[in-house]
Design an enzyme around this catalytic site. Structure first.
Site, short mmCIF file in Angstrom:
data_model
loop_
_atom_site.label_atom_id
_atom_site.label_comp_id
_atom_site.label_asym_id
_atom_site.label_seq_id
_atom_site.Cartn_x
_atom_site.Cartn_y
_atom_site.Cartn_z
N HIS A 187 0.80 -1.23 0.00
CA HIS A 187 0.00 0.00 0.00
C HIS A 187 0.83 1.28 0.00
CE1 HIS A 187 -4.46 0.99 1.16
NE2 HIS A 187 -4.09 1.55 0.03
N HIS A 211 -6.10 -0.80 8.65
CA HIS A 211 -5.09 0.12 9.19
C HIS A 211 -5.29 1.52 8.63
CE1 HIS A 211 -3.42 -3.99 8.64
NE2 HIS A 211 -3.04 -3.82 9.90
N ASP A 254 -2.74 3.71 7.90
CA ASP A 254 -1.67 4.03 6.95
C ASP A 254 -1.31 5.52 6.95
OD1 ASP A 254 -1.90 1.36 6.42
OD2 ASP A 254 -2.49 1.57 4.32
N HIS A 280 4.49 1.20 3.92
CA HIS A 280 3.08 0.93 3.60
C HIS A 280 2.16 1.38 4.74
CE1 HIS A 280 2.16 -3.30 5.50
NE2 HIS A 280 2.93 -2.58 6.28
N ASP A 336 -7.36 -1.78 0.52
CA ASP A 336 -6.42 -2.75 1.08
C ASP A 336 -7.24 -3.99 1.40
OD1 ASP A 336 -4.81 -4.27 2.87
OD2 ASP A 336 -3.78 -2.47 3.57
N ASP A 345 -6.81 -6.27 3.32
CA ASP A 345 -6.89 -6.62 4.74
C ASP A 345 -8.02 -5.87 5.45
OD1 ASP A 345 -5.92 -4.15 5.83
OD2 ASP A 345 -3.86 -4.83 5.75
N GLU A 396 -2.14 -5.26 -1.45
CA GLU A 396 -1.75 -6.19 -0.37
C GLU A 396 -2.25 -7.62 -0.55
OE1 GLU A 396 0.45 -5.30 1.92
OE2 GLU A 396 0.35 -3.11 2.13
N ASP A 413 -9.56 -0.30 4.75
CA ASP A 413 -8.34 -0.87 5.32
C ASP A 413 -8.61 -1.23 6.78
OD1 ASP A 413 -5.53 -1.31 5.94
OD2 ASP A 413 -5.00 0.19 4.42
C1 DIR Z 1 1.32 -0.48 11.21
C2 DIR Z 1 0.76 -1.57 10.31
N1 DIR Z 1 0.36 0.56 11.47
C3 DIR Z 1 2.59 0.12 10.60
N2 DIR Z 1 0.31 -1.06 9.09
C4 DIR Z 1 -0.16 -1.83 8.06
O1 DIR Z 1 3.48 -0.64 10.24
O2 DIR Z 1 2.67 1.34 10.47
N3 DIR Z 1 -0.70 -1.34 7.02
N4 DIR Z 1 -0.07 -3.14 8.12
O3 DIR Z 1 -1.34 -2.02 6.05
MN MN Z 2 -3.12 -0.38 3.80
MN MN Z 3 -3.89 -2.73 5.97
#
Ligand code: DIR
Ligand code: MN
Ligand code: MN
Ligand code: MN
Length: 305
Positions: free
Chosen positions: A99, A124, A126, A139, A227, A229, A272, A122
């Site tokens: 991402h 998350h 991001d 990402h 995303d 996920d 992703e 998502d």
């Molecule tokens: C977490 C995970 N907030 C980071 N982020 C993800 O690494 O900054 N984003 N998995 O898709």
């Molecule tokens: Mn993402």
């Molecule tokens: Mn995500």
């Protein structure tokens, strides 16, 4: 109506290998023909298929950020390709890859459609900055760079100027947000519909509220950054950072169906999908790839009746 498909084989925004094979896997599953069957004129732009030549020989961390020059170079290239297609009035479909590529896709679409709004699906947020990130994975940071938050004004990312405002961003599906990210969302007043709101109001009302926030007059182009996920791991298991309690199959598709209905969709990212994380289970792999394709079909007009 023309859709340009950009497959971007890139995994440099996070640590798990395999996500670079997402685009090829969706293509092999028949995505392109599926869109032709929906009466789209499909153009495949192969220029982003292999960008490994953009990887610098040396790419030391900047603060906590990992592979910053590689991520930046790939996104800068992608932004130029996306801009070209978006300015021709095509719907730009980018298949990732991780991402962090959203810096490229939104960097490009905002040049063609400066007033666009973003719907970010998502688990998350991001939106970590170089100062708040724990993982150092880019990402987890694309929105901080697109908004121009503190610490993102790095010479290595000088091509990317802030191109998004907090009022034109809305999230659906959040359930794993870092402390620093929660502070940023509050401070900037960014609208977010977490899984709690999806449970409380239902996905139908959530999407209307999201549209009312970022697109009150229904006149702004919409960039959907998806995303996988955001979906529950039972629906899309083959992804790098699965989080329990996500969107159901129908909730995930309803978002796409409703956005198609607006007639305002100018771009979609599907990010992703990581075939390597199906752990050799063909069902997990097929399920995740199939759902990636069907999300796109829904966003491009496939209906149930
Ligand atoms: C977490 C995970 N907030 C980071 N982020 C993800 O690494 O900054 N984003 N998995 O898709
Ligand atoms: Mn993402
Ligand atoms: Mn995500
Ligand atoms: Mn900059």
């Amino acid at each position: 109506k023309t859709v340009s498909i950009l497959g971007v084989a890139f995994s440099g925004g996070q640590a798990k290998g395999g996500v670079e094979n997402g685009p090829q896997t969706l293509a092999e599953f028949g995505l392109h023909q599926q869109l032709r069957d929906l009466d789209w004129n499909v153009t495949v732009d192969a220029r982003c298929q292999d960008l490994t030549h953009l990887q610098p020989l040396s790419d030391p961390d900047i603060g906590k950020l990992k592979k910053p020059r590689y991520v930046s170079a790939v996104c800068e290239y992608l932004a130029n390709v996306v801009e070209e297609h978006a300015k021709r009035g095509e719907l730009v479909l980018t298949i990732g890859g991780d991402h962090s590529l959203a810096m490229g896709t939104l960097g490009g679409t905002t040049r063609a459609h400066p007033d666009l709004c973003v719907i970010w699906v998502d688990a998350h947020a991001d939106i970590n900055t170089p100062l708040t990130t724990d993982s150092g994975n880019l990402h987890g940071c694309p929105l901080a760079f697109l908004l121009g938050l503190e610490g993102t004004d790095l010479p290595e990312f000088s091509w990317l100027s802030p191109c998004l405002t907090p009022d034109r961003l809305v999230y659906i599906g959040l359930r794993d947000v870092d402390q620093g990210e929660k502070r940023i969302l509050k401070q900037l007043g960014i609208k977010a519909f977490s899984m709690t709101e999806v449970d409380r109001y239902g996905i139908g009302q959530v999407v209307e509220m999201a549209l009312d926030h970022v697109n009150p007059n229904r006149d702004r182009p919409i960039h959907l950054s998806y995303d996988v996920d955001g979906l529950d791991p039972s629906v899309a298991p083959a992804t790098g950072t699965p989080v329990r309690g996500g969107l159901t199959f129908r909730e995930g598709h309803y978002i796409c169906e409703r956005l198609h209905e607006t007639g305002l969709l100018c771009a979609m990212d599907v990010m992703e999908v990581n075939p390597a994380l199906a752990h050799g289970d063909i069902h997990q792999l097929t399920q995740t790839v199939a759902v990636g394709c069907s999300l796109v079909r829904s966003a491009l007009g496939e209906t149930l009746l």
